[in-house]
Enzyme design. Structure first.
Site, PDB file in Angstrom:
ATOM      1  N   GLU A 213      46.668   4.381  37.495  1.00 19.19           N
ATOM      2  CA  GLU A 213      47.332   5.465  38.211  1.00 19.19           C
ATOM      3  C   GLU A 213      47.110   6.758  37.451  1.00 19.19           C
ATOM      4  O   GLU A 213      46.641   6.755  36.313  1.00 19.19           O
ATOM      5  CB  GLU A 213      48.826   5.176  38.385  1.00 19.19           C
ATOM      6  CG  GLU A 213      49.607   5.137  37.095  1.00 19.19           C
ATOM      7  CD  GLU A 213      51.051   4.680  37.272  1.00 19.19           C
ATOM      8  OE1 GLU A 213      51.372   4.083  38.306  1.00 19.19           O
ATOM      9  OE2 GLU A 213      51.850   4.924  36.353  1.00 19.19           O
ATOM     10  N   HIS A 251      56.518   7.090  37.823  1.00 20.00           N
ATOM     11  CA  HIS A 251      56.515   6.614  36.444  1.00 20.00           C
ATOM     12  C   HIS A 251      56.514   7.795  35.486  1.00 20.00           C
ATOM     13  O   HIS A 251      55.902   8.823  35.766  1.00 20.00           O
ATOM     14  CB  HIS A 251      55.270   5.767  36.163  1.00 20.00           C
ATOM     15  CG  HIS A 251      55.309   4.417  36.813  1.00 20.00           C
ATOM     16  ND1 HIS A 251      54.174   3.685  37.046  1.00 20.00           N
ATOM     17  CD2 HIS A 251      56.334   3.664  37.271  1.00 20.00           C
ATOM     18  CE1 HIS A 251      54.510   2.541  37.623  1.00 20.00           C
ATOM     19  NE2 HIS A 251      55.812   2.505  37.772  1.00 20.00           N
TER      20      HIS A 251
END
Length: 295
Positions: A213, A251
């Site tokens: 990511e 995140h």
């Protein structure tokens, strides 16, 4: 074979008697994991009935290891106490510690990891802020549902928890040797590269799916590692192509600044070393199906 976790894993749960710890201890047991006890200094000496299995509670990880032969700990401890829990597992030199907890201050995680390095890395730390690790049909240490897929030839390593589950589901008819969620925090123990090295060495794993990511350079480093060290086919997915710059996405480690850490940069790094990158998780699964057919 599987990596890091198998049918010989004997698991203790730090924070087992808390609500999250108990819920997932139950799920791990029902999924076939060999849970041998829990750790909670305030409840040491008690025994807890979980799904008909009597699980002893110990005051420390070291005591639990001595009494049960445990070689894995799963940490379900609130963020404020997670650093101490990780340090305790490291001091006890348990071979594998899986820190599930989300919201641990980055300084605490960094401190715990540096401490582990200073101690000679006797403990493999997975996480924090991760779903843990599952070797389907063998063992499950964490919060991944045990019934998504069975054993098979694909190794999966992912920064994302839910994308781990989705990829397992999409490839459920083929199966996984091990699926490992390494966590989305800026500082984590086990990296993409650690998992790639283990999958490369595992005879049961024939192909690898890597999910990355935005943020950091873990994926770029993984691409460089694949080029020089991995002969098994790898396909990848990178989450966050539409993420705005300078905003943390989901995140703590998922932030783009300038061209550093963008999904496009990561995609290009993978493609430059021959790793196919899917535009969506489903497309990535389709790429892996083609790989498996060609083996």
């Amino acid at each position: 074979m599987a990596i890091f976790l198998d049918e010989n894993s004997r698991i203790i749960v730090q924070g087992m008697t808390g609500s999250e710890g108990m819920k997932h201890t139950r799920r791990m047991l029902l999924g076939g994991s060999n849970i041998v006890g829990g750790v909670n200094p305030r409840k040491a000496g008690e025994t807890v009935d979980v799904e008909g299995k009597q699980l002893p509670v110990f005051g420390t990880v070291a005591e639990a290891m001595k009494a049960t032969g445990a070689n894995v700990s799963v940490i379900f401890v609130p963020p404020a106490f997670a650093k101490a829990a990780m340090v305790e597992a490291i001091d006890a030199e348990i071979p594998l510690a899986v820190a599930i907890t989300e919201g641990i201050p980055v300084h605490d995680s960094a401190w715990a990891w540096a401490y582990n390095v200073d101690k000679g890395q006797k403990t493999r730390l997975i996480g924090p802020n991760c779903p843990g690790i599952i070797s389907p049909g063998k063992s499950n240490a964490g919060i991944t549902p045990s019934d998504i897929t069975g054993a098979g030839p694909i190794g999966l390593v992912s920064k994302s928890g839910t994308l781990t589950y989705q990829m397992m589901f999409e490839l459920r008819d083929i199966g996984m040797s091990t699926a490992i969620g390494i966590g989305g925090d800026p500082v984590i123990g086990t990296t993409h590269i650690d998992a790639l090295a283990a999958f490369q060495a595992d005879p049961e794993t024939k192909a690898i799916v890597l999910i990355g990511e935005i943020g950091g350079d873990s994926e770029e480093k993984a691409a460089a590692y694949i080029k020089d060290n991995v002969t098994k086919p790898v396909v990848a997915y990178v989450a966050g192509f539409t993420a705005p710059e300078g905003k943390t996405m989901g995140h703590a480690g998922a932030i783009v600044s300038g061209s550093a850490g963008t999904a496009q940069a990561k995609k290009e790094a993978f493609e430059a070393v021959g790793v196919k990158v899917g535009k969506t998780p489903s497309e990535t699964a389709a790429l892996m199906r083609e790989v498996i057919k060609s083996l």
